[in-house]
Design a protein around this motif. Sequence first.
Motif, PDB file in Angstrom:
ATOM      1  N   VAL A  84     112.648   4.846  70.157  1.00 28.35           N
ATOM      2  CA  VAL A  84     112.430   5.959  71.418  1.00 28.35           C
ATOM      3  C   VAL A  84     113.637   6.461  71.651  1.00 28.35           C
ATOM      4  N   LEU A  85     113.609   7.565  71.625  1.00 28.19           N
ATOM      5  CA  LEU A  85     114.784   8.743  72.532  1.00 28.19           C
ATOM      6  C   LEU A  85     115.021   9.286  73.514  1.00 28.19           C
ATOM      7  N   ILE A  86     115.466   8.571  74.492  1.00 29.25           N
ATOM      8  CA  ILE A  86     115.382   9.658  75.698  1.00 29.25           C
ATOM      9  C   ILE A  86     116.615  10.321  75.445  1.00 29.25           C
ATOM     10  N   THR A  87     116.151  11.258  75.828  1.00 28.77           N
ATOM     11  CA  THR A  87     117.556  12.807  75.765  1.00 28.77           C
ATOM     12  C   THR A  87     117.741  13.000  77.427  1.00 28.77           C
ATOM     13  N   VAL A  95     115.340  15.353  79.643  1.00 27.43           N
ATOM     14  CA  VAL A  95     115.193  16.627  78.799  1.00 27.43           C
ATOM     15  C   VAL A  95     114.131  15.980  77.445  1.00 27.43           C
ATOM     16  N   GLY A  96     113.913  15.466  77.518  1.00 25.27           N
ATOM     17  CA  GLY A  96     112.927  14.164  76.490  1.00 25.27           C
ATOM     18  C   GLY A  96     112.837  12.732  76.854  1.00 25.27           C
ATOM     19  N   TYR A  97     111.741  12.535  75.922  1.00 26.33           N
ATOM     20  CA  TYR A  97     110.951  11.267  75.712  1.00 26.33           C
ATOM     21  C   TYR A  97     110.301  11.017  74.546  1.00 26.33           C
ATOM     22  N   GLY A  98     111.065  11.282  73.239  1.00 29.68           N
ATOM     23  CA  GLY A  98     110.091  10.612  72.119  1.00 29.68           C
ATOM     24  C   GLY A  98     110.292   9.776  71.259  1.00 29.68           C
ATOM     25  N   THR A  99     109.207   9.581  70.394  1.00 30.41           N
ATOM     26  CA  THR A  99     109.784   8.849  69.278  1.00 30.41           C
ATOM     27  C   THR A  99     109.480   8.936  68.129  1.00 30.41           C
TER      28      THR A  99
END
Length: 162
Positions: A84-87, A95-99
């Motif tokens: 999980v990348l929280i940017t 600006v981002g919350y991805g996997t």
Amino acid sequence: MLEPYGLLAEDGVVERALLSNLAVRYLVSDEPSPGLRDELATFGQFVGSWDLTMAAIEPDGGRTELVAEWHFGWALHGRAVQDVLITRQTDGQLVGYGTTVRTYDDRDGKWWIVWQDPLAHEFAVLYARPQGDTIDLEGQWPGASGVRFRWVFSQITPDTFH
């Protein structure tokens, strides 16, 4: 650290939510698949949590500075590494919350990678292989015909990477 969206870490709420989510119970793994431990170390070496400073580089050379937290763990019966990348922008705006799911294909030694960040409207499929001291990923943005990109993990140590 950012709490999981919509959950509070007090009174065991997160733990109960994770236990009640059947998909998560079968998604996560405690360790890499025993027969593939060495091969899985390519991305397995990142399992844990990382604080990042990032620069997004546009095709025209423009740069956007970002900060992020990146959490890696074992998944899919220990044959994949999911993150999980929280940017955030440097002012703290999310600006981002991805996997990403990185799955090792033991037939040809390639990693198949699927990235999705619905908040940033980014979705991509990549493949990766270790190349000497780096890990090179190549992919294409599905919504942008013919637009390919490359992502490289380099200068990897137990505590840092670029």
